[in-house]
Write an enzyme that holds these catalytic residues in place. Structure first.
Site, short mmCIF file in Angstrom:
data_model
loop_
_atom_site.label_atom_id
_atom_site.label_comp_id
_atom_site.label_asym_id
_atom_site.label_seq_id
_atom_site.Cartn_x
_atom_site.Cartn_y
_atom_site.Cartn_z
N HIS A 194 43.56 35.73 32.88
CA HIS A 194 42.69 36.78 33.42
C HIS A 194 42.70 38.05 32.57
O HIS A 194 42.65 39.15 33.09
CB HIS A 194 43.10 37.11 34.87
CG HIS A 194 42.80 36.01 35.82
ND1 HIS A 194 41.60 35.87 36.46
CD2 HIS A 194 43.54 34.94 36.22
CE1 HIS A 194 41.61 34.79 37.24
NE2 HIS A 194 42.78 34.20 37.11
N ASN A 218 39.37 29.48 34.89
CA ASN A 218 38.80 29.17 36.20
C ASN A 218 37.47 29.85 36.44
O ASN A 218 36.71 29.44 37.30
CB ASN A 218 39.79 29.55 37.30
CG ASN A 218 40.87 28.51 37.47
OD1 ASN A 218 41.40 28.01 36.48
ND2 ASN A 218 41.18 28.15 38.70
N ASP A 262 48.60 34.01 37.95
CA ASP A 262 47.87 32.86 38.53
C ASP A 262 46.97 32.22 37.48
O ASP A 262 46.61 32.83 36.47
CB ASP A 262 47.01 33.33 39.71
CG ASP A 262 46.01 34.40 39.31
OD1 ASP A 262 46.38 35.28 38.49
OD2 ASP A 262 44.87 34.36 39.79
N GLU A 263 46.63 30.96 37.72
CA GLU A 263 45.59 30.25 36.99
C GLU A 263 45.76 30.30 35.47
O GLU A 263 44.81 30.57 34.74
CB GLU A 263 44.20 30.80 37.39
CG GLU A 263 43.92 30.62 38.87
CD GLU A 263 42.50 31.05 39.28
OE1 GLU A 263 41.93 30.39 40.14
OE2 GLU A 263 42.00 32.05 38.73
N ILE A 264 46.95 30.02 35.00
CA ILE A 264 47.17 29.95 33.56
C ILE A 264 46.60 28.62 33.06
O ILE A 264 46.90 27.57 33.61
CB ILE A 264 48.67 30.08 33.23
CG1 ILE A 264 49.19 31.41 33.78
CG2 ILE A 264 48.90 29.95 31.73
CD1 ILE A 264 50.69 31.58 33.66
#
Lengths: 555, 555
Positions: B274, B299, B338-340
């Protein structure tokens, strides 16, 4: 249709690369160039060549000129247009837009008159040319409504950079007219009340996307905000409070405001169901009033339906609806007719007596003939929900308009029966779906018409799916709808916009548009709406809005 | 818990019959009478008995007194309280509320100090007695925060009838304190930007329902609005525009405003994923920047992650996050996690070189140790998303707080590992779910976390489901969250309220509440919010709001 599709694809490509022209709905035929052009500081609109200029057209010109100054919509690109500075600086300046009338009348009729003319007779087409050399732009139409639609388009052409309104794609040539005559939006003001100013703001926004009909579901079982002369007790006892009403003066204010923006206001008093609130004033006419459990007697609380088999109730309803209909200049009036509950009548001794051997559908037929006849007597053509025709087999006059809401799959049957119809199906056009069940004790409940209807969903609708050529001609158009169980003044704009604009383009430009090509223009529209004070919902992160295509699934 | 449940049931019954007391969140212990009482025209709040009155408490008193005059919330019954006119007219008048301090300090600490104290040490309890005989009301607490929470409750007691604030249920006795220490709300200001005033209005609303934490997801891949001293280029090149920023002065304004309302502001700079936007300023630190198709590398678009294996990037991140963290007085700072995306690192030659044989998770461990260590050095305790612990097995300091978002089912594993946790699961608490897919070319797409999360859904959540007694103590509390792909200033209030109030009550009063009993109070809250300028969404038709229970499924 071929031309249309070609122009859509062409603009689509253009939009993907530069979001070049923020028009919504997309004109039917459009060509653009690559020359920068700016609006002159002394830009003016000339009406000298018109045989006359109706006051409401003059007002529309003033509003358009205002928006040219106040929109200040920057181009939706990462630098918001800064890299166009020298191009804009050295561009030719457009000094005037000339309005021209191509018809034969000696005087132009007013927008207000044309807005409420027979729906099939309305003329909304126009041509617009904006040259790149600084010569005057020309807007031509053979109706006042056409000039108004063209003005609306003209107002969407311009981006703003450091105080200058400009386009990068002159010359621009547009030849435009709607594919469908009826492009509507329905608002429910009974589940929750909306002040007059909210309705006016909504009418403004509707006119910006060329929606020409407000279907006003003004009362329902929960409240009766409409003040009807001779029946004032209904609003006195049925409005949420003394201020939550629409007086005859308010109605005139609203219908005048609408008509001056090319919008016909079709009022609805839903009957015989959805009428519980009438029992506060006229208990003798209402069956199963607030009967419990409501789930047995109505689709939502409170239960209560007109005693359709009672001659007195038929007379009452005819009188009430004609009195209400007289408040509205429209040629149409909706008597509703959805969600009639059989249990309610089955258990109502009064109705059982009044039926005297008839079925409920037979009584409904008589009720409807009488009410529609009375409305015809005051010059109104009836509009009904689909069940009246498809479920109850009511014998409707040939000119009745049928609203299809239960499923778009039911359209064929209505067209087959030979009735004009309006697409209003919940599976594509209901703006209230997807916000969870609103009943109080249903923690895992979803809305009955889940999921949320996205703008893409309605945009992809085909108004003539499964129809024969013969049946197609019965499609008047379509509309988005907002039922307001979970809406009020606080979230009105956000619920409607920009999703209802999707329907506006679908029924103006026609089906087959590509959501990918449309999205940049819809971002432009959303940003413009916010600039004009309408709190439209953002569709994506601003990062995406500034980079057309980059947030597509396959980008 | 037993007492709580008893009082909830009791108030539930009371609320069903009369919507008698519009408190939200429900106090832990509450008893009410049946005597009318009104606020005297010369009503005042006395602080004479306090050892001192911090300025921010004085301000809170002034705001409370303002609301007593301006709320003008009529009772939610069909006659809006008119039938209580004589009872209100002849009621005794309450002339004063006396604040009393039950602690031992010589001076009261400020709200601002107490708001950002160690979360476990915060004292928010109070007792409030409002007699029915016109004698003074008394608010007691042994903290400034407790006095503030009690003032908030006091401000919700009153309905209005013809200019008089009144209650029908005096005497009132309340003994209250939150079940959970952390009651939060998360706002994303990166997908779309929100002006400072929107955040302040949100902080006000949060304080009205005793939410004590703003988790501020301030930046993300799409934009970097935070002006960080020493790293100004990030916002210069990464904000949507020069005005869409939060300067250090803005941050101070916001954190001061929050603290004066008992709210701790936990900022988040999400890492190492992100972070695409950083590439505009520091391309050397970002892998897979805007790589296509984004679906393979992130994502959501645009792709881009910090080169977590690079020593230079680790140093850069430590410096950036400590510089940012210093702007915020909170003891907490979130580094995200999150969301690596694995592909991003797999295809980044620079990262592959820097890994030098380590796995990505090994590198992430080193990255996190370094960054968290640096934050510890400036007095900050780290907050992370659940993947850091559960998926990547990062060795986190024992005091790290873990946000559980993927599924409430993952809470047990976090507690089992011995980390403090905050409930933030999308299946109960995400306010953005259910509005359709926001990517541009996915007409039939629903939001990834469909359906819409109703207030009833979060209200029915059990924070200790499947936890042992030992594990329960790791539950700090919970929060609703608003990711803003489809939200902006135009629909902020409508998206948050009143749904986030559901979580506020759940984590203050505790689980087990009945949605049926809660709904009338939530209607009161929604109406009160609108009176105070927060555009909360209506939950039902007004007909239902005025008739508690009548719109329940079985009514």
């Amino acid at each position: 249709m071929m031309l249309l599709r070609v122009s859509q694809v062409l603009l689509g490509l253009s939009a993907l690369s530069s979001s070049a022209l923020a028009l919504w709905p997309q004109p039917r035929e459009l060509s653009t160039g690559t020359t920068p052009l700016k609006l002159s500081n002394d830009f003016s609109v000339s009406t000298k060549g018109l045989p006359s200029t109706p006051n409401d057209l003059q007002d529309a010109i003033r509003r358009t000129q205002g928006f040219l100054k106040t929109d200040k919509l920057q181009a939706l690109v990462p630098d918001r247009g800064a890299s166009s500075k020298s191009a804009v600086g050295s561009a030719r300046a457009l000094r005037s837009l000339r309005l021209a009338y191509t018809g034969t009348a000696r005087r132009l009729t007013s927008l207000a008159e044309e807005a409420i003319a027979d729906v099939e007779s309305r003329v909304e087409g126009y041509t617009l040319t904006v040259p790149s050399d600084g010569g005057e732009a020309v807007l031509q139409a053979n109706s006042t409504l056409g000039l108004f639609r063209g003005l609306t388009t003209f107002g969407q052409i311009w981006y703003e950079l450091e105080g200058t309104a400009y386009t990068l794609v002159a010359p621009i040539q547009i030849k435009d007219e709607p594919l469908y005559k009826y492009r509507g939006f329905m608002l429910d003001t009974a589940r929750n009340y909306f002040p007059v100013d909210d309705i006016k703001r909504t009418l403004d926004a509707m006119s910006w996307v060329k929606i020409n009909t407000l279907h006003w579901h003004v009362v329902d079982s929960q409240s009766f905000p409409l003040v009807v002369p001779g029946f004032q007790t209904l609003s006195e006892k049925g409005a949420y409070n003394a201020k939550a009403v629409y007086t005859p003066q308010n109605v005139k204010e609203i219908t005048d405001y609408a008509a001056a923006r090319g919008i016909d206001v079709i009022a609805e008093i839903d009957t015989p169901g959805h009428t519980a609130i009438l029992a506060h004033s006229f208990p003798e006419h209402i069956a199963c009033f607030e009967a419990s459990p409501w789930t047995k007697y109505a689709n939502e609380p409170p239960a209560g339906q007109l005693r359709l088999a009672s001659p007195a109730t038929v007379n009452f309803t005819s009188s009430l609806l004609t009195a209400a209909a007289k408040l509205f200049p429209s040629k149409f009036f909706s008597t509703g007719g959805d969600e009639i509950n059989a249990n309610c009548y089955k258990e109502d001794a009064e109705t059982q007596k009044d039926l005297a051997g008839r079925t409920v559908d037979e009584a409904l037929d008589g009720f409807t003939q009488a009410v529609h006849g009375a409305l015809k007597g005051v010059g109104k053509t009836a509009v009904v929900w689909e069940e009246m025709l498809l479920d109850h087999k009511v014998k409707l006059a040939n000119d009745t308009v049928v609203l299809v809401w239960i499923s778009s799959a039911n359209v064929q049957a209505v067209a087959q029966a030979g009735y004009r119809l309006v697409h209003a199906s919940n599976d594509f056009f209901y703006l209230d779906c997807g916000a969870g069940a609103w009943v109080g004790n249903f923690p895992d409940g979803n809305s009955w018409c889940d999921p949320f209807k996205t703008w893409q969903k309605s945009y992809s609708f085909n108004p003539i799916a499964n129809l024969t050529k013969e049946q197609e001609k019965f499609v008047l158009g379509g509309q988005h709808l907002l039922w307001t169980e979970q809406a009020g003044p606080t979230n009105l704009d956000e619920k409607i916009w920009p999703r209802a604009a999707s329907g506006a383009e679908l029924f103006w430009t026609g089906p087959g548009g590509d959501v990918r090509a449309a999205l940049p223009r819809l971002h432009d529209l959303q940003y413009r709406f916010v600039k004009r004070g309408v709190k439209a919902t953002p569709l994506q992160p601003e990062w995406c809005a500034l980079r057309p295509g980059k947030c597509d699934l396959d980008a």
